[in-house]
Design an enzyme around this catalytic site. Sequence first.
Site, PDB file in Angstrom:
ATOM      1  N   LYS A   1       0.821  -1.216   0.000  1.00 53.37           N
ATOM      2  CA  LYS A   1       0.000   0.000   0.000  1.00 53.37           C
ATOM      3  C   LYS A   1       0.853   1.263   0.000  1.00 53.37           C
ATOM      4  CE  LYS A   1      -1.939  -1.006   3.831  1.00 53.37           C
ATOM      5  NZ  LYS A   1      -1.051  -2.163   4.057  1.00 53.37           N
TER       6      LYS A   1
ATOM      7  N   ASP B   1      -1.112   8.637   4.299  1.00 51.60           N
ATOM      8  CA  ASP B   1      -0.745   7.252   4.608  1.00 51.60           C
ATOM      9  C   ASP B   1      -1.338   6.842   5.951  1.00 51.60           C
ATOM     10  OD1 ASP B   1       0.533   4.838   3.942  1.00 51.60           O
ATOM     11  OD2 ASP B   1       2.276   5.326   5.167  1.00 51.60           O
ATOM     12  N   GLU B   2      -1.561   5.539   6.122  1.00 48.24           N
ATOM     13  CA  GLU B   2      -2.071   4.954   7.366  1.00 48.24           C
ATOM     14  C   GLU B   2      -3.373   5.636   7.802  1.00 48.24           C
ATOM     15  OE1 GLU B   2      -0.881   2.240   8.232  1.00 48.24           O
ATOM     16  OE2 GLU B   2       1.242   2.200   7.753  1.00 48.24           O
TER      17      GLU B   2
ATOM     18  N   GLN C   1      -6.211   4.575   8.476  1.00 49.51           N
ATOM     19  CA  GLN C   1      -6.997   3.911   9.522  1.00 49.51           C
ATOM     20  C   GLN C   1      -6.701   4.469  10.903  1.00 49.51           C
ATOM     21  OE1 GLN C   1      -4.474   2.386   7.897  1.00 49.51           O
ATOM     22  NE2 GLN C   1      -3.082   1.677   9.494  1.00 49.51           N
TER      23      GLN C   1
ATOM     24  N   CYS D   1       0.880 -20.606   3.303  1.00 49.92           N
ATOM     25  CA  CYS D   1       0.553 -21.464   2.158  1.00 49.92           C
ATOM     26  C   CYS D   1       0.952 -20.880   0.801  1.00 49.92           C
ATOM     27  CB  CYS D   1      -0.940 -21.793   2.156  1.00 49.92           C
ATOM     28  SG  CYS D   1      -1.993 -20.388   1.742  1.00 49.92           S
TER      29      CYS D   1
ATOM     30  N   CYS E   1      -3.753 -15.709   4.388  1.00 48.81           N
ATOM     31  CA  CYS E   1      -5.008 -15.848   3.649  1.00 48.81           C
ATOM     32  C   CYS E   1      -6.104 -16.141   4.663  1.00 48.81           C
ATOM     33  CB  CYS E   1      -4.912 -16.964   2.606  1.00 48.81           C
ATOM     34  SG  CYS E   1      -4.832 -18.620   3.326  1.00 48.81           S
TER      35      CYS E   1
END
Length: 188
Positions: free
Chosen positions: A26, A92-93, A95, A152, A181
Amino acid sequence: MFIEPNISGERRGSIEVICGSMFSGKTEELIRRLKRARIAHLKVEIFKPALDIRYNEEAVVSHDANSIGSFPIDHSQKILLLADQVDVVGIDEAQFFDDQIVSVCETLAARGIRVIVAGLDMDYLGKPFGQMPQLLAIADFITKLHAICVKCGNLANISYRKSADESHILLGATDSYEPRCRKCYHEH
């Protein structure tokens, strides 16, 4: 991404949101877009939350060590004061910003400014994070990036917290988080 040509010469603002899990690129993508805007001789200002001092107190720095100078701020309304006479604003950031960040982005876009916002769309619990859902809802363009699951090798969309710390905000990098995931996140 196709952007309709503006034949009137009038500046039209927009809101672009880059989101995804930790280690998805990001900040790297935000820096890339901002550097391209500077190459185009546009006036660019970059902002980050003052609490994010992981790599540098003032610069926005990706996990790959690419960086760009920024203004650390403690309240999103300050962006309106500091983003005077600019063409592009990078945040940026997102959140980590207060609930005014959404109206700040809308105000900037209404002024004809291109706003590029990067942030985590989900927290370590897999829940929508901060003001990101509202930013995604008002965005003109959305880029969802994915990391690679360390368990995985599939695409990862959740930031798994490796420590037992349950505070909602815990700044960290590979020492504290790893991309997973959905399947591997829920198996642990």
